[in-house]
Enzyme design. Structure first.
Site, PDB file in Angstrom:
ATOM      1  N   GLY A   7     -12.081  -4.109   1.773  1.00 15.61           N
ATOM      2  CA  GLY A   7     -10.696  -3.659   1.621  1.00 15.61           C
ATOM      3  C   GLY A   7     -10.432  -3.658   0.130  1.00 15.61           C
ATOM      4  N   GLY A   9      -8.248  -1.771  -1.872  1.00  9.98           N
ATOM      5  CA  GLY A   9      -7.054  -1.087  -2.370  1.00  9.98           C
ATOM      6  C   GLY A   9      -6.638  -1.767  -3.663  1.00  9.98           C
ATOM      7  N   ALA A  10      -5.354  -1.982  -3.839  1.00 10.31           N
ATOM      8  CA  ALA A  10      -4.846  -2.575  -5.072  1.00 10.31           C
ATOM      9  C   ALA A  10      -5.432  -3.970  -5.307  1.00 10.31           C
ATOM     10  CB  ALA A  10      -3.319  -2.650  -4.994  1.00 10.31           C
ATOM     11  N   MET A  11      -5.261  -4.860  -4.338  1.00 14.21           N
ATOM     12  CA  MET A  11      -5.664  -6.260  -4.536  1.00 14.21           C
ATOM     13  C   MET A  11      -7.184  -6.428  -4.525  1.00 14.21           C
ATOM     14  SD  MET A  11      -3.015  -8.058  -5.101  1.00 14.21           S
ATOM     15  CE  MET A  11      -3.342  -9.767  -4.723  1.00 14.21           C
ATOM     16  N   GLY A  12      -7.851  -5.742  -3.610  1.00 15.83           N
ATOM     17  CA  GLY A  12      -9.310  -5.832  -3.559  1.00 15.83           C
ATOM     18  C   GLY A  12      -9.915  -5.361  -4.873  1.00 15.83           C
ATOM     19  N   ASN A 103      -1.833 -10.955   3.335  1.00 14.84           N
ATOM     20  CA  ASN A 103      -0.558 -11.498   3.802  1.00 14.84           C
ATOM     21  C   ASN A 103      -0.548 -11.459   5.327  1.00 14.84           C
ATOM     22  OD1 ASN A 103       0.663 -12.049   1.345  1.00 14.84           O
ATOM     23  ND2 ASN A 103       1.519  -9.996   1.149  1.00 14.84           N
ATOM     24  N   ALA A 129      -0.848  -6.296  -7.510  1.00 19.00           N
ATOM     25  CA  ALA A 129      -1.562  -5.117  -7.999  1.00 19.00           C
ATOM     26  C   ALA A 129      -0.955  -3.892  -7.330  1.00 19.00           C
ATOM     27  CB  ALA A 129      -3.043  -5.215  -7.655  1.00 19.00           C
ATOM     28  N   LYS A 185       4.887 -17.976   2.844  1.00 20.31           N
ATOM     29  CA  LYS A 185       4.866 -16.612   2.283  1.00 20.31           C
ATOM     30  C   LYS A 185       5.232 -15.600   3.378  1.00 20.31           C
ATOM     31  CE  LYS A 185       2.605 -13.503  -0.855  1.00 20.31           C
ATOM     32  NZ  LYS A 185       1.378 -12.876  -1.332  1.00 20.31           N
ATOM     33  N   GLU A 271       2.982  -3.942   7.765  1.00 24.81           N
ATOM     34  CA  GLU A 271       2.315  -5.125   8.348  1.00 24.81           C
ATOM     35  C   GLU A 271       3.266  -5.898   9.274  1.00 24.81           C
ATOM     36  OE1 GLU A 271       0.896  -6.731   4.413  1.00 24.81           O
ATOM     37  OE2 GLU A 271      -1.086  -6.571   5.345  1.00 24.81           O
TER      38      GLU A 271
END
Ligand code: NAD
Length: 310
Positions: A7, A9-12, A103, A129, A185, A271
Site C-alpha cells: 500500500g 499511496g501517500a503514507m506508504g 487508521n 503525507a 485515534k 474508511e
C-alpha cells in the site's frame, strides 16, 4: 533489512522513502497501475520542506512481487487491506513480520487470516503525507510512531522494529498499550472526519458550532462502550477533551480532515466501516446500543452513493 511497503499511496511512499534512505532494501507494492508504472519509469517525485526530489525505488503490482521481505509495512486504506493481503500471500512466510499502521479498527482479525499473532505488530502514527498524483507525493512536517507486539512473547521483536524505523528518522517508540492509542485515534477520526465530511466544513468551523461538544461526547461514549468489550479502557471525558483541543477554533485552522478530502474533494470511498461502522457492527455483537454511530455510518454511505463514481 528487506522491507516491502504494501500500500504505497501517500503514507506508504513516505515510509518507503525514509526506510530506503536509511539503507534498507525496500520495495513498494501498490494496486494502482499508473502509480507503479510512473515510479518505475521516472522515480517517485517527492515534495519536501527542502524542495522537490526524484527518488529511485522499485514498485510492483501486488500480483507481480518477487521479493522475500523480512518485514511488511501495511499502508493500504482500510477497505483495501483484505485484497492486498490476499494478493501478497505468496511472499509471506512463517518468518515474515508485519506492521499495521493503518487508521481504523478491526485490522488484527483481517491480518490473522494470513499470519500468526506472533508475527503481527500494531502501530499508530502521527506522520502525514499527501498523494498529489501518480508517482508524486508531498512529505512535509514532522511525526512519530508507536508500535507494540500483539503476542506477549514478541516484545523484543517489536523493539527491534522500532529501532529500524527510528534509525530511518521515523521517530518510533515502543508502546505498552498501543490498542489504547489506536482506539483514541479512531475516536478522533470517528468524530472530526465523519462530522466534518457530513457537514462539509473544516475543523475550525466545526469547533465553532454550538453542537460540537455534545456530538463528540455522544460518539466517544459509544466508542468507549465497545472498546471496553475489547479490553481497552477509554475515559470518555478525557478523550472528548483531547478531541476538543483539536477543534478549538482559536487553534484548529482551516484544515479539512482526510475523509472530507477523500469523499467531498476527490469522490473516493471512505474508511467509515472501520471507524463508526466498526463500532456499530461490534456493538450489535456485544448486545450494545450505538445508534449515533450506526446512523453516521449510513449517512456517509449515502453520501458515497451520491458522490463516488465507479
Ligand atoms: P492514499 O489515499 O494516499 O492511498 C491509498 C491507495 O489508494 C493507494 O495505495 C492507491 O492504490 C490508491 N489510490 C490513491 N489515489 C488513487 C487514484 N487517483 N487512482 C487510483 N488509485 C488511487 O492513502 P494514505 O493517505 O497513504 O492512507 C493509508 C492509511 O494510512 C489509511 O488507513 C489512512 O487513514 C492512514 N493514515 C494516513 C495519513 C495521511 O496523512 N495520509 C496519516 C496517518 C494515517
Amino acid at each position: 533489512m528487506k522491507i516491502a511497503i504494501a500500500g504505497a499511496g501517500a503514507m506508504g511512499s513516505r515510509f518507503g522513502v525514509m526506510l530506503k534512505r536509511a539503507g534498507n532494501d525496500v520495495i513498494l507494492i501498490d494496486s494502482w497501475a499508473e502509480h507503479v508504472q510512473t515510479i518505475n519509469q521516472k522515480g517517485l517525485k517527492i515534495e519536501t520542506d527542502h524542495g522537490s526530489k526524484q527518488v529511485e525505488i522499485p514498485a510492483f503490482l501486488p500480483q507481480d512481487v518477487n521479493f522475500q521481505p523480512e518485514l511488511v509495512v501495511l499502508f493500504t486504506k482500510s477497505m483495501g487491506l483484505p485484497k492486498m493481503l490476499q494478493d501478497i500471500q505468496p511472499i509471506l512466510t512463517a518468518n515474515t513480520k508485519i506492521v499495521c499502521l493503518l487508521n481504523g479498527l478491526g485490522h488484527i482479525a483481517t491480518i490473522e487470516k494470513y499470519l500468526n499473532k506472533a508475527n503481527i505488530f500494531m502501530g499508530v502514527t502521527v506522520w502525514t503525507a499527501t498523494l498529489l498524483g501518480p508517482g508524486h507525493v508531498k512529505l512535509i512536517g514532522d511525526g512519530g510512531i508507536e508500535i507494540q507486539n500483539i503476542e506477549p512473547t514478541q516484545k523484543k521483536a517489536a523493539e527491534e522494529i522500532c529501532g529500524v524505523f527510528d534509525v530511518a528518522g521515523l521517530k518510533a517508540k515502543y508502546s505498552a498499550n498501543v490498542m489504547f492509542s489506536i482506539w483514541r485515534k479512531a475516536c478522533v477520526n470517528g468524530t472530526l472526519n465523519t462530522l466534518c465530511t457530513l457537514l462539509e466544513c473544516n475543523i475550525a468551523q466545526f469547533g465553532s458550532l454550538p453542537q460540537s461538544d455534545q456530538l463528540v461526547k455522544q460518539i466517544v461514549a459509544e466508542f468507549a462502550a465497545v472498546a471496553a468489550h475489547e479490553d481497552v479502557k477509554l475515559n470518555v471525558d478525557e478523550v472528548a477533551a483531547y478531541i476538543g483541543k483539536l477543534y478549538d477554533p482559536s487553534q484548529a485552522g482551516e484544515h479539512y480532515p482526510s475523509m472530507y478530502q477523500d469523499l467531498i474533494m476527490h469522490h473516493r470511498l471512505t474508511e467509515i466501516d472501520y471507524l463508526n461502522g466498526y463500532v456499530a457492527q461490534r456493538a450489535e455483537q456485544f448486545g450494545l446500543k450505538t445508534p449515533v454511530s450506526a446512523t453516521l455510518t449510513e449517512l456517509i454511505h449515502a453520501k458515497e452513493s451520491l458522490l463516488v463514481k465507479n
